[in-house]
Write a protein that holds these residues in place. Structure first.
Motif, PDB file in Angstrom:
ATOM      1  N   SER A  77      42.178  16.394   3.500  1.00 57.67           N
ATOM      2  CA  SER A  77      40.838  16.271   2.923  1.00 57.67           C
ATOM      3  C   SER A  77      40.033  17.557   3.116  1.00 57.67           C
ATOM      4  O   SER A  77      39.312  17.985   2.215  1.00 57.67           O
ATOM      5  N   THR A  78      40.184  18.192   4.273  1.00 57.57           N
ATOM      6  CA  THR A  78      39.485  19.454   4.528  1.00 57.57           C
ATOM      7  C   THR A  78      39.999  20.543   3.602  1.00 57.57           C
ATOM      8  O   THR A  78      39.212  21.322   3.046  1.00 57.57           O
ATOM      9  N   ASP A  79      41.296  20.582   3.387  1.00 56.36           N
ATOM     10  CA  ASP A  79      41.880  21.589   2.507  1.00 56.36           C
ATOM     11  C   ASP A  79      41.410  21.411   1.065  1.00 56.36           C
ATOM     12  O   ASP A  79      41.016  22.378   0.405  1.00 56.36           O
ATOM     13  N   ILE A  80      41.412  20.187   0.588  1.00 53.52           N
ATOM     14  CA  ILE A  80      40.964  19.916  -0.783  1.00 53.52           C
ATOM     15  C   ILE A  80      39.483  20.253  -0.935  1.00 53.52           C
ATOM     16  O   ILE A  80      39.077  20.898  -1.907  1.00 53.52           O
ATOM     17  N   MET A  81      38.667  19.827   0.041  1.00 54.63           N
ATOM     18  CA  MET A  81      37.228  20.113  -0.030  1.00 54.63           C
ATOM     19  C   MET A  81      36.989  21.623  -0.028  1.00 54.63           C
ATOM     20  O   MET A  81      36.172  22.121  -0.812  1.00 54.63           O
ATOM     21  N   ALA A  82      37.680  22.350   0.821  1.00 53.94           N
ATOM     22  CA  ALA A  82      37.507  23.809   0.889  1.00 53.94           C
ATOM     23  C   ALA A  82      37.786  24.442  -0.468  1.00 53.94           C
ATOM     24  O   ALA A  82      37.014  25.282  -0.942  1.00 53.94           O
ATOM     25  N   SER A  83      38.852  24.039  -1.103  1.00 58.58           N
ATOM     26  CA  SER A  83      39.192  24.589  -2.420  1.00 58.58           C
ATOM     27  C   SER A  83      38.164  24.200  -3.474  1.00 58.58           C
ATOM     28  O   SER A  83      37.778  25.018  -4.313  1.00 58.58           O
ATOM     29  N   LEU A  84      37.713  22.963  -3.427  1.00 56.48           N
ATOM     30  CA  LEU A  84      36.763  22.464  -4.419  1.00 56.48           C
ATOM     31  C   LEU A  84      35.413  23.179  -4.337  1.00 56.48           C
ATOM     32  O   LEU A  84      34.760  23.410  -5.347  1.00 56.48           O
ATOM     33  N   LEU A  85      35.005  23.539  -3.121  1.00 56.08           N
ATOM     34  CA  LEU A  85      33.675  24.126  -2.944  1.00 56.08           C
ATOM     35  C   LEU A  85      33.603  25.624  -3.228  1.00 56.08           C
ATOM     36  O   LEU A  85      32.504  26.152  -3.439  1.00 56.08           O
ATOM     37  N   LYS A  86      34.723  26.292  -3.239  1.00 55.04           N
ATOM     38  CA  LYS A  86      34.698  27.738  -3.472  1.00 55.04           C
ATOM     39  C   LYS A  86      34.085  28.053  -4.828  1.00 55.04           C
ATOM     40  O   LYS A  86      34.357  27.382  -5.829  1.00 55.04           O
ATOM     41  N   ASN A  87      33.227  29.067  -4.831  1.00 54.91           N
ATOM     42  CA  ASN A  87      32.519  29.544  -6.017  1.00 54.91           C
ATOM     43  C   ASN A  87      31.429  28.593  -6.511  1.00 54.91           C
ATOM     44  O   ASN A  87      30.922  28.770  -7.619  1.00 54.91           O
ATOM     45  N   LYS A  88      31.067  27.611  -5.700  1.00 55.59           N
ATOM     46  CA  LYS A  88      29.959  26.713  -6.044  1.00 55.59           C
ATOM     47  C   LYS A  88      28.704  27.217  -5.343  1.00 55.59           C
ATOM     48  O   LYS A  88      28.753  27.765  -4.246  1.00 55.59           O
ATOM     49  N   ASN A  89      27.544  26.981  -5.975  1.00 54.37           N
ATOM     50  CA  ASN A  89      26.292  27.327  -5.295  1.00 54.37           C
ATOM     51  C   ASN A  89      26.007  26.251  -4.244  1.00 54.37           C
ATOM     52  O   ASN A  89      26.636  25.197  -4.231  1.00 54.37           O
ATOM     53  N   LEU A  90      25.075  26.533  -3.362  1.00 54.88           N
ATOM     54  CA  LEU A  90      24.822  25.627  -2.245  1.00 54.88           C
ATOM     55  C   LEU A  90      24.328  24.259  -2.684  1.00 54.88           C
ATOM     56  O   LEU A  90      24.643  23.248  -2.062  1.00 54.88           O
ATOM     57  N   SER A  91      23.588  24.202  -3.771  1.00 57.54           N
ATOM     58  CA  SER A  91      23.117  22.917  -4.279  1.00 57.54           C
ATOM     59  C   SER A  91      24.297  22.059  -4.752  1.00 57.54           C
ATOM     60  O   SER A  91      24.385  20.866  -4.428  1.00 57.54           O
ATOM     61  N   GLU A  92      25.202  22.660  -5.518  1.00 61.03           N
ATOM     62  CA  GLU A  92      26.397  21.934  -5.979  1.00 61.03           C
ATOM     63  C   GLU A  92      27.237  21.478  -4.788  1.00 61.03           C
ATOM     64  O   GLU A  92      27.765  20.362  -4.778  1.00 61.03           O
ATOM     65  N   THR A  93      27.342  22.352  -3.809  1.00 60.83           N
ATOM     66  CA  THR A  93      28.125  22.061  -2.621  1.00 60.83           C
ATOM     67  C   THR A  93      27.601  20.817  -1.911  1.00 60.83           C
ATOM     68  O   THR A  93      28.371  19.917  -1.559  1.00 60.83           O
ATOM     69  N   LYS A  94      26.296  20.765  -1.717  1.00 60.40           N
ATOM     70  CA  LYS A  94      25.693  19.610  -1.045  1.00 60.40           C
ATOM     71  C   LYS A  94      25.938  18.329  -1.828  1.00 60.40           C
ATOM     72  O   LYS A  94      26.212  17.278  -1.247  1.00 60.40           O
ATOM     73  N   THR A  95      25.830  18.403  -3.137  1.00 62.66           N
ATOM     74  CA  THR A  95      26.052  17.224  -3.972  1.00 62.66           C
ATOM     75  C   THR A  95      27.484  16.716  -3.833  1.00 62.66           C
ATOM     76  O   THR A  95      27.718  15.512  -3.701  1.00 62.66           O
ATOM     77  N   ILE A  96      28.444  17.624  -3.851  1.00 64.74           N
ATOM     78  CA  ILE A  96      29.852  17.235  -3.718  1.00 64.74           C
ATOM     79  C   ILE A  96      30.112  16.625  -2.344  1.00 64.74           C
ATOM     80  O   ILE A  96      30.729  15.557  -2.230  1.00 64.74           O
ATOM     81  N   ILE A  97      29.638  17.282  -1.293  1.00 61.85           N
ATOM     82  CA  ILE A  97      29.845  16.761   0.061  1.00 61.85           C
ATOM     83  C   ILE A  97      29.197  15.394   0.215  1.00 61.85           C
ATOM     84  O   ILE A  97      29.819  14.461   0.745  1.00 61.85           O
ATOM     85  N   ASP A  98      27.967  15.250  -0.234  1.00 63.65           N
ATOM     86  CA  ASP A  98      27.277  13.965  -0.124  1.00 63.65           C
ATOM     87  C   ASP A  98      28.007  12.866  -0.894  1.00 63.65           C
ATOM     88  O   ASP A  98      28.116  11.733  -0.412  1.00 63.65           O
ATOM     89  N   ASN A  99      28.513  13.191  -2.079  1.00 65.01           N
ATOM     90  CA  ASN A  99      29.265  12.205  -2.857  1.00 65.01           C
ATOM     91  C   ASN A  99      30.524  11.778  -2.116  1.00 65.01           C
ATOM     92  O   ASN A  99      30.855  10.592  -2.070  1.00 65.01           O
ATOM     93  N   TYR A 100      31.226  12.737  -1.550  1.00 63.37           N
ATOM     94  CA  TYR A 100      32.443  12.430  -0.805  1.00 63.37           C
ATOM     95  C   TYR A 100      32.127  11.531   0.394  1.00 63.37           C
ATOM     96  O   TYR A 100      32.793  10.514   0.604  1.00 63.37           O
ATOM     97  N   LEU A 101      31.114  11.905   1.176  1.00 61.94           N
ATOM     98  CA  LEU A 101      30.759  11.104   2.349  1.00 61.94           C
ATOM     99  C   LEU A 101      30.294   9.705   1.939  1.00 61.94           C
ATOM    100  O   LEU A 101      30.612   8.721   2.626  1.00 61.94           O
ATOM    101  N   ASN A 102      29.575   9.603   0.826  1.00 62.88           N
ATOM    102  CA  ASN A 102      29.196   8.285   0.319  1.00 62.88           C
ATOM    103  C   ASN A 102      30.433   7.457  -0.012  1.00 62.88           C
ATOM    104  O   ASN A 102      30.488   6.265   0.308  1.00 62.88           O
ATOM    105  N   MET A 103      31.415   8.076  -0.655  1.00 65.08           N
ATOM    106  CA  MET A 103      32.644   7.358  -0.997  1.00 65.08           C
ATOM    107  C   MET A 103      33.329   6.858   0.272  1.00 65.08           C
ATOM    108  O   MET A 103      33.733   5.696   0.354  1.00 65.08           O
TER     109      MET A 103
END
Length: 150
Positions: A77-103
């Protein structure tokens, strides 16, 4: 990947196993990450102990690496998240992390934002695996927060 594929247990297992056995963002040697923000997160219930290293430039995630010891769920999960977040701005990053933690917590989330992280949709049905699915993501989130607090 279609929604049918994402629910196929064989595909889910293959995704998790691939990112566990061949994590592209895992590092053994932490000498080259001095300029990264880092944060260590350990599970209170198992051996998982991961440190995330996050490089942010111009309000954008340039790179994420991680090191430590983790089970298949935490490492993948850490590896996938790391790849997914690369090249994202901090706002997008927070949204993705929050969505994942909600799931993971069984709350409402947008699966379209999660890519292969959707493989962990059923982790919340196994209480002993919830911390595994969060430990590396919490490390990434806290490393980003350290950057922002500067």
């Amino acid at each position: 990947m279609s929604s049918i594929d994402k629910k196929d247990p064989e595909i889910v297992r293959a995704i998790i196993l691939d990112h566990y056995e061949n994590p592209v963002n895992f590092i053994q040697d932490t000498k080259n990450v001095e300029c990264y923000e880092s944060y260590n997160s350990a599970s209170p219930s198992c051996i998982d102990n991961l440190t995330a290293y996050v490089l942010v430039k111009d309000n954008k995630i340039e790179d994420i690496k991680f090191a430590g010891v983790g089970c298949a769920i935490s490492t993948s999960s850490t590896d996938i998240m790391a790849s997914l977040l690369k090249n994202k701005n901090l706002s997008e990053t927070k949204t993705i992390i929050d969505n994942y933690l909600n799931m993971i917590d069984g709350n409402k989330y947008d699966e379209d934002l999660l890519g292969e992280l959707y493989s962990y949709e059923n982790v919340n049905k196994q209480a002993n695996r919830i911390n595994c699915a969060k430990v590396g993501i919490i490390a990434i989130k806290k490393a980003i927060e350290k950057y922002e607090s500067k």
